[in-house]
Each structure stands twice: as C-alpha cells, then as structure tokens.
Motif scaffolding. Structure first.
Motif, short mmCIF file in Angstrom:
data_model
loop_
_atom_site.label_atom_id
_atom_site.label_comp_id
_atom_site.label_asym_id
_atom_site.label_seq_id
_atom_site.Cartn_x
_atom_site.Cartn_y
_atom_site.Cartn_z
N PRO A 30 0.82 -1.22 0.00
CA PRO A 30 0.00 0.00 0.00
C PRO A 30 0.85 1.27 0.00
CG PRO A 30 -0.76 -1.56 1.67
CD PRO A 30 0.57 -2.05 1.19
N VAL A 31 0.28 2.35 -0.52
CA VAL A 31 0.96 3.64 -0.48
C VAL A 31 0.82 4.27 0.91
CG1 VAL A 31 0.73 4.04 -2.94
CG2 VAL A 31 -1.08 4.85 -1.39
N ALA A 32 -0.16 3.82 1.68
CA ALA A 32 -0.34 4.29 3.05
C ALA A 32 -1.19 3.28 3.81
CB ALA A 32 -1.00 5.66 3.10
N VAL A 33 -1.02 3.25 5.11
CA VAL A 33 -1.80 2.39 5.98
C VAL A 33 -2.48 3.25 7.04
CG1 VAL A 33 -1.61 0.69 7.85
CG2 VAL A 33 -0.54 0.24 5.64
N TYR A 34 -3.78 3.03 7.21
CA TYR A 34 -4.55 3.69 8.26
C TYR A 34 -4.86 2.68 9.36
CZ TYR A 34 -5.34 8.00 5.66
OH TYR A 34 -5.16 9.21 5.02
N THR A 35 -4.65 3.08 10.60
CA THR A 35 -4.91 2.20 11.72
C THR A 35 -5.29 3.04 12.94
OG1 THR A 35 -4.04 0.28 12.95
CG2 THR A 35 -2.53 2.12 12.58
N GLN A 36 -5.84 2.38 13.96
CA GLN A 36 -6.25 3.09 15.16
C GLN A 36 -5.04 3.69 15.89
OE1 GLN A 36 -9.56 3.11 17.11
NE2 GLN A 36 -10.14 3.14 14.95
N PRO A 37 -5.23 4.80 16.59
CA PRO A 37 -4.14 5.36 17.39
C PRO A 37 -3.63 4.34 18.41
CG PRO A 37 -5.94 6.93 17.20
CD PRO A 37 -6.45 5.65 16.63
N ASP A 38 -2.37 4.47 18.79
CA ASP A 38 -1.79 3.58 19.79
C ASP A 38 -2.62 3.64 21.07
OD1 ASP A 38 0.11 3.43 17.83
OD2 ASP A 38 1.78 4.16 19.05
N ARG A 39 -2.91 2.45 21.63
CA ARG A 39 -3.72 2.36 22.83
C ARG A 39 -2.93 1.76 23.98
NH1 ARG A 39 -7.57 5.74 20.93
NH2 ARG A 39 -8.82 4.86 19.25
N PRO A 40 -3.27 2.10 25.24
CA PRO A 40 -2.60 1.48 26.38
C PRO A 40 -2.85 -0.02 26.39
CG PRO A 40 -3.81 3.44 27.07
CD PRO A 40 -4.22 3.15 25.65
N ALA A 41 -1.80 -0.79 26.68
CA ALA A 41 -1.92 -2.25 26.72
C ALA A 41 -0.91 -2.81 27.70
CB ALA A 41 -1.70 -2.84 25.33
N GLY A 42 -1.17 -4.04 28.14
CA GLY A 42 -0.24 -4.72 29.04
C GLY A 42 -0.35 -4.19 30.46
N ARG A 43 0.43 -4.79 31.34
CA ARG A 43 0.36 -4.43 32.75
C ARG A 43 0.79 -2.98 32.99
NH1 ARG A 43 2.49 -9.68 36.25
NH2 ARG A 43 0.81 -11.10 35.60
N GLY A 44 1.73 -2.50 32.18
CA GLY A 44 2.19 -1.13 32.33
C GLY A 44 1.30 -0.10 31.70
N ARG A 45 0.28 -0.57 30.92
CA ARG A 45 -0.66 0.31 30.23
C ARG A 45 0.07 1.36 29.40
NH1 ARG A 45 -4.56 -2.30 29.37
NH2 ARG A 45 -5.90 -0.48 29.07
N GLN A 46 1.12 0.93 28.72
CA GLN A 46 1.88 1.82 27.86
C GLN A 46 1.23 1.87 26.47
OE1 GLN A 46 4.58 3.74 28.84
NE2 GLN A 46 3.85 3.01 30.84
N PRO A 47 1.28 3.03 25.79
CA PRO A 47 0.75 3.10 24.42
C PRO A 47 1.43 2.07 23.53
CG PRO A 47 1.22 5.29 25.27
CD PRO A 47 1.79 4.33 26.26
N THR A 48 0.61 1.27 22.84
CA THR A 48 1.13 0.15 22.07
C THR A 48 0.61 0.21 20.64
OG1 THR A 48 1.18 -1.22 24.06
CG2 THR A 48 1.27 -2.37 21.95
N ALA A 49 1.50 0.01 19.70
CA ALA A 49 1.12 0.01 18.28
C ALA A 49 0.22 -1.18 17.96
CB ALA A 49 2.37 -0.03 17.40
N SER A 50 -0.73 -0.98 17.06
CA SER A 50 -1.57 -2.08 16.62
C SER A 50 -0.74 -3.07 15.80
CB SER A 50 -2.72 -1.55 15.77
OG SER A 50 -2.25 -1.11 14.50
N PRO A 51 -1.21 -4.32 15.66
CA PRO A 51 -0.51 -5.27 14.78
C PRO A 51 -0.34 -4.75 13.36
CG PRO A 51 -2.06 -6.44 16.18
CD PRO A 51 -2.30 -4.98 16.41
N VAL A 52 -1.34 -4.03 12.84
CA VAL A 52 -1.24 -3.48 11.48
C VAL A 52 -0.14 -2.43 11.42
CG1 VAL A 52 -2.43 -1.95 9.86
CG2 VAL A 52 -3.53 -4.05 10.64
N LYS A 53 -0.07 -1.55 12.41
CA LYS A 53 0.98 -0.54 12.41
C LYS A 53 2.36 -1.18 12.46
CE LYS A 53 2.72 3.53 14.84
NZ LYS A 53 2.55 4.48 15.98
N THR A 54 2.49 -2.24 13.23
CA THR A 54 3.78 -2.93 13.34
C THR A 54 4.23 -3.45 11.99
OG1 THR A 54 3.33 -3.53 15.65
CG2 THR A 54 4.99 -4.83 14.47
N VAL A 55 3.32 -4.09 11.25
CA VAL A 55 3.66 -4.61 9.92
C VAL A 55 4.03 -3.48 8.98
CG1 VAL A 55 2.74 -5.80 7.89
CG2 VAL A 55 2.26 -6.70 10.17
#
Length: 314
Positions: A30-55
């Motif tokens: 793709p020329v661009a990827v749209y995905t949800q904003p990073d959300r808190p996740a895990g025990r530390g509730r740190q902002p985490t990239a979505s699986p799509v953003k990671t790829v």
C-alpha cells in the motif's frame, strides 16, 4: 487490471495484519496504511502500536492514525493526497463517512468475517460459534454507507468443526480472507462490476462483545454454555464466581445427566461438572485469580480441593 493499483489499507488487529503482510509479500504494498491510534496495553498500560501498524512500520509504509474520519477536514485532505485507486478495509474500527468512501477511484472494499448478510457487525466470529452455526466464511464486499450492507464481490466458506474456538476460527478466516484479496486484485475492475447485492432475507447482527456477556449463567443449557466458552476464547473468556472470586473457563464440554438445581457441583475423581437448566457442563480448563490457566485435574489437586460435592455456584 493491467497495472498494480495504488492501494490504501485500513485495519487494526491481527486479523487485518496477516492479509496486509501477504499483500506486501505479493507486490501489492500500500501507499499508506490507516490504523487506530496507539492504545494502552499490558500491565504497564503503555501506548502500544496495533498489529497493522507494526507490519506497516517494518515495511516502511507511511502510517496514518486519525482519531476520527468524520468531520475531519485535515484527515480527508491527507487521504486525497495519496491519489489511491482502491482502499482495502479490514477490521479498522472506524466507520467511513461517504466522503472517504468516494475518495479512491475504485471505492473501498472490505473483508468481513461472515457469510453476509448473516452476522453483520462487530463480532461475527464469536457470535457464529455462540449461535451454534456449523459454517462461517469471509466475504469481500464493496463498501457503502451502511453497516456491512454493500454488494458482495466474492466469498469463501469455512466449516465450524466441533471444539473449534474463536481463536481457531479467526485464524481460518484470516487465511481465507487473504486468499480472496489476492484473487481479487489482479482483476479488480472486472470483479467489482459483477458484485451482487446482499439478499434482504437472513440478516443478523453480531453485537459487540462485553465482559458481562462472558459470565456463565447456570440457568442456561449446558450446550449453550459450551458454545459460549468456545466463542469467548481467547477473549473475553467465560467465567463463574466461587467464594467471591472470579474463575475463568477456557474449555468445557456439555454432557447429559440427571436433573439438578442449576449451579450444583458434581465431583467425580478429578472431574468437575456443574448442573445447568438442561444437562451438565464439564469444566476442562480453569484459570484461578492471578494464575495461569490449568487443566481441571491440576486445579483440583491444589486450591480446588476446597470445592465441595453438592455445593451450588451462583
């Protein structure tokens, strides 16, 4: 099509990340990827990239993460600037307003995890298992302003076999959806022209899951509860309460047995059965508070020794 279309990809979870990776591998980056904003996740509730953003990030693809698309002039202007032929949408998590649907030259297509018009909506995988469906599938759909109401371009059926949980069906449907996309892209114009309107008969809605849905109600049948256990594994995971604590159940089996008050516990060796309105639910895997899941026999040898035959669970 004689040339590779300029694609924008919109998606967020693992179900979307797998086909995105396949598109990149097969030359449809793709020329661009749209995905949800990073959300808190895990025990530390740190902002985490979505699986799509990671790829997308690993592939060097520009990533856009608007909080919303409706009434967002800046986001729409950025979308126009990509001059896309086609937008592929898979479990993105944002409704696309008409202005977005009209932006790509060929419109927007969606991979939906059901055989439309059955199970439109947010949780088609889980609701299909919960309802006792023996078949699911994926549809490639031309998007319109409705909720999963657009014409169907192609579909692939997938059997729901005994003991299949939502994680298993998720993986099977993600693979099937990827295959539909790779079949579609080389002849997108032709296939879009042949898209078929959905029938008006047979529409059902897969309402969003909540944690409250996962509570095991012994007033229901054992068959219904077994289905829910499978449908809600790996999330949100079914549970019951015992001695004011929550115990999660990831695997169970419905069995026949003599009638008893719903919630009544029957112990036989390491087996734990709970009476339901109809039948008995045999617990196979349990997760005590603060611990990992374990088979029921291991639990009975430890903390579960305190569970009494004839005890009634609420």
């Amino acid at each position: 099509m004689s040339s590779v279309p300029r694609i924008i990809f919109a998606g967020t979870p693992e179900f979307a990340a797998r086909p995105l990776q396949a598109l990149i591998t097969h030359g449809y980056s793709p020329v661009a990827v749209y995905t949800q904003p990073d959300r808190p996740a895990g025990r530390g509730r740190q902002p985490t990239a979505s699986p799509v953003k990671t790829v997308a990030t690993l592939a060097g693809i520009p990533v856009e993460q608007p909080e919303r698309l409706r009434d967002n002039g800046d986001a729409l202007e950025r979308l126009h600037a990509y001059h896309a032929d086609l937008m592929i949408v898979i479990a993105y998590g944002l409704l696309l307003p008409q202005a977005v649907l009209d932006t790509p030259r060929m419109g927007c297509v969606n991979v939906h995890a059901s055989l439309l018009p059955r199970w439109r909506g947010a949780a088609p995988i889980q609701r299909a298992i919960e309802a006792g469906d023996t078949e699911s599938g994926v549809c490639l759909m031309q998007m319109d302003a409705g909720l999963d109401t657009g014409p169907v371009i192609s579909q692939q059926r997938v059997s729901i076999v005994a003991d299949m949980n939502a994680g298993d069906l998720h993986d099977a449907l993600a693979e099937a959806g990827t295959a539909l996309l790779l079949d579609f892209l080389p002849r997108a114009d032709t296939m879009l022209a042949k898209a078929q309107a959905q029938p008006e008969i047979g529409v059902t809605y897969a309402h969003k899951l909540t944690k409250d849905d996962a509570c095991l109600d012994w007033q229901e049948s054992a068959v219904a509860l077994e289905r829910r256990v499978r449908a809600f594994n790996p999330w949100p995971v079914t549970f019951f309460r015992w001695r004011d604590q929550i115990y999660r159940v990831r695997s169970a089996r419905a069995t026949d047995g003599p009638a008893a008050a719903p919630g009544t516990v029957h112990l036989k060796g390491d087996q734990v059965q709970v009476a339901c309105a109809e039948g008995w639910l045999t617990l196979l895997d349990i997760q005590p508070p603060g611990k990992k899941s374990m088979d029921i026999a291991a639990w009975r040898r430890g903390q579960g020794q305190a569970l009494q035959h004839g005890e009634v669970l609420s």
